[in-house]
Write a protein that holds these residues in place. Structure first.
Motif, mmCIF file in Angstrom:
data_model
loop_
_atom_site.group_PDB
_atom_site.id
_atom_site.type_symbol
_atom_site.label_atom_id
_atom_site.label_comp_id
_atom_site.label_asym_id
_atom_site.label_seq_id
_atom_site.Cartn_x
_atom_site.Cartn_y
_atom_site.Cartn_z
ATOM 1 N N VAL A 261 18.510 34.626 -22.877
ATOM 2 C CA VAL A 261 17.531 35.715 -22.866
ATOM 3 C C VAL A 261 16.111 35.155 -23.009
ATOM 4 O O VAL A 261 15.173 35.591 -22.320
ATOM 5 N N LEU A 262 15.949 34.163 -23.879
ATOM 6 C CA LEU A 262 14.626 33.563 -24.054
ATOM 7 C C LEU A 262 14.173 32.826 -22.796
ATOM 8 O O LEU A 262 12.998 32.922 -22.391
ATOM 9 N N VAL A 263 15.084 32.079 -22.183
ATOM 10 C CA VAL A 263 14.731 31.369 -20.943
ATOM 11 C C VAL A 263 14.428 32.349 -19.819
ATOM 12 O O VAL A 263 13.519 32.119 -18.992
ATOM 13 N N ALA A 264 15.165 33.464 -19.781
ATOM 14 C CA ALA A 264 14.871 34.489 -18.775
ATOM 15 C C ALA A 264 13.478 35.070 -18.981
ATOM 16 O O ALA A 264 12.735 35.305 -18.014
ATOM 17 N N GLY A 265 13.098 35.299 -20.239
ATOM 18 C CA GLY A 265 11.737 35.768 -20.506
ATOM 19 C C GLY A 265 10.690 34.753 -20.093
ATOM 20 O O GLY A 265 9.631 35.126 -19.560
ATOM 21 N N LEU A 266 10.977 33.471 -20.312
ATOM 22 C CA LEU A 266 10.044 32.423 -19.877
ATOM 23 C C LEU A 266 9.923 32.393 -18.362
ATOM 24 O O LEU A 266 8.811 32.259 -17.813
ATOM 25 N N ALA A 267 11.043 32.527 -17.686
ATOM 26 C CA ALA A 267 11.008 32.511 -16.218
ATOM 27 C C ALA A 267 10.239 33.714 -15.674
ATOM 28 O O ALA A 267 9.448 33.589 -14.724
ATOM 29 N N LEU A 268 10.447 34.872 -16.273
ATOM 30 C CA LEU A 268 9.704 36.053 -15.830
ATOM 31 C C LEU A 268 8.222 35.918 -16.128
ATOM 32 O O LEU A 268 7.373 36.400 -15.362
ATOM 33 N N GLY A 269 7.895 35.255 -17.231
ATOM 34 C CA GLY A 269 6.480 35.062 -17.560
ATOM 35 C C GLY A 269 5.781 34.125 -16.604
ATOM 36 O O GLY A 269 4.609 34.336 -16.257
ATOM 37 N N THR A 270 6.461 33.077 -16.161
ATOM 38 C CA THR A 270 5.847 32.159 -15.196
ATOM 39 C C THR A 270 5.626 32.816 -13.845
ATOM 40 O O THR A 270 4.781 32.351 -13.068
ATOM 41 N N GLN A 271 6.346 33.879 -13.566
ATOM 42 C CA GLN A 271 6.197 34.599 -12.306
ATOM 43 C C GLN A 271 5.330 35.852 -12.442
ATOM 44 O O GLN A 271 5.252 36.649 -11.513
ATOM 45 N N ASN A 272 4.694 36.022 -13.615
ATOM 46 C CA ASN A 272 3.843 37.181 -13.887
ATOM 47 C C ASN A 272 4.609 38.501 -13.736
ATOM 48 O O ASN A 272 4.054 39.511 -13.307
ATOM 49 N N ARG A 273 5.876 38.454 -14.113
ATOM 50 C CA ARG A 273 6.698 39.663 -14.043
ATOM 51 C C ARG A 273 7.251 40.064 -15.406
ATOM 52 O O ARG A 273 8.122 40.906 -15.492
ATOM 53 N N PHE A 274 6.733 39.444 -16.455
ATOM 54 C CA PHE A 274 7.314 39.686 -17.776
ATOM 55 C C PHE A 274 6.883 41.045 -18.316
ATOM 56 O O PHE A 274 5.725 41.458 -18.185
ATOM 57 N N SER A 275 7.838 41.711 -18.914
ATOM 58 C CA SER A 275 7.586 42.952 -19.652
ATOM 59 C C SER A 275 8.746 43.133 -20.624
ATOM 60 O O SER A 275 9.875 42.711 -20.345
#
Length: 306
Positions: free
Chosen positions: A160-174
């Motif tokens: 879950v943490l790595v998924a949040g990091l991946a979404l953040g690098t793609q400017n899609r995190f929420s």
């Protein structure tokens, strides 16, 4: 003039004693004292009573505590509370075996390192049987083949943490999207375990696999998912596919060699050809459970690397 002065002087001498006599009474009962001191009167009227405060009046709850009926009610209430606690512990252990969960978390650093190496590279491992001691499996820290819940739990949280990091690098995190990612992974895990339990019931396989064992084996896939996503974030999409392919093959081999001892017959476990319809169904079930791991690994990670 002299007579008048003599008369006024004698009048002043007469008034001075009266004023001296009046002043003590005014000091004792003057208007400067706001409250009347009745301590002396109270002490004088009750010479034998020397107690004051709570000791004189008595503690309000003292009569209640000294009442036999109150003591009986308190004892009865404590017995009811203890019985309710025992009943709750029994029912809780029936649905959530706390004692069994302690077994699955009995790990150490050496076991975790060996288990992670076995999940990534299971090809050289030969002995896949779980060790027993007096008909009881030994703790996972003493046997690398024993299932545990520590690695699946930590793997899920790390995923879950790595998924949040991946979404953040793609400017899609929420926070909502991260919650959807975590809940979807958890739902797929639960559905997988329920499907395996239903398949075991339909095939009528007599096995010592428990629900917690299936949960542990199904949770080992998170290790390969984390490796694939991290490799994709660091080295690109090609590295994601290569690392995920390696981890998918590794988890497939790991599940086949682990579950065949649990689901297949003794003859198949020894390497001989399985005969009979029931053994074939067990073999197909084992292959299906192992093949489902790479599919879920790709489904839960492909959108995280771009």
């Amino acid at each position: 003039m002299d007579y008048t002065a003599t008369q006024s002087g004698s009048r002043q001498r007469k008034l001075q004693p009266a004023m001296r006599l009046r002043n003590p009474s005014m000091d004792a009962s003057g208007g400067s004292q706001l409250f009347e001191d009745t301590s002396g009167a109270a002490a004088g009227s009750h010479p034998g009573n020397q107690r004051s405060g709570p000791q004189a009046a008595g503690f309000p709850g003292q009569s209640i505590l000294s009442d036999p009926m109150s003591n009986l009610a308190m004892a009865y209430g404590s017995s009811l509370a203890s019985q309710g606690r025992e009943m709750m512990d029994k029912n809780l252990d029936r649905f959530i075996p706390i004692s069994r969960l302690k077994y699955y978390f009995a790990v150490d650093t050496v076991y975790v390192g060996k288990k992670l190496g076995l999940l990534v590279f299971p090809y050289m491992h030969e002995n896949w049987e779980v060790c027993y001691q007096q008909d009881t499996p030994v703790a996972p820290r003493f046997d690398v083949n024993a299932p545990d819940l520590y690695i699946p739990a930590m793997g899920f949280i790390t995923y879950v943490l790595v998924a949040g990091l991946a979404l953040g690098t793609q400017n899609r995190f929420s926070p909502e999207l991260l919650g959807v990612q975590a809940s979807s992974a958890l739902v797929w895990l639960i559905m997988e375990v329920l499907a395996v339990l239903l398949s075991l019931y339909l095939v009528t396989v007599n096995t010592d696999l428990t629900t917690i064992d299936l949960l542990a084996f199904s949770g080992y896939k998170y290790v390969g998912m984390i490796i694939g996503v991290v490799a994709g974030l660091m080295f690109g999409r090609l590295a994601y596919y290569l690392s995920l392919l390696w981890c998918c093959v590794a988890i497939f081999v790991f599940m086949i060699r682990t579950l065949r001892l649990k689901l297949l017959s003794a003859a198949a476990a020894e390497g001989r050809l399985a005969t009979g319809t029931r053994n074939q169904l067990r073999m197909y079930l084992t292959m299906s459970i192992a093949a489902a791991q790479p599919v879920l690994m790709y489904w839960l990670t492909y959108h995280l690397v771009r």
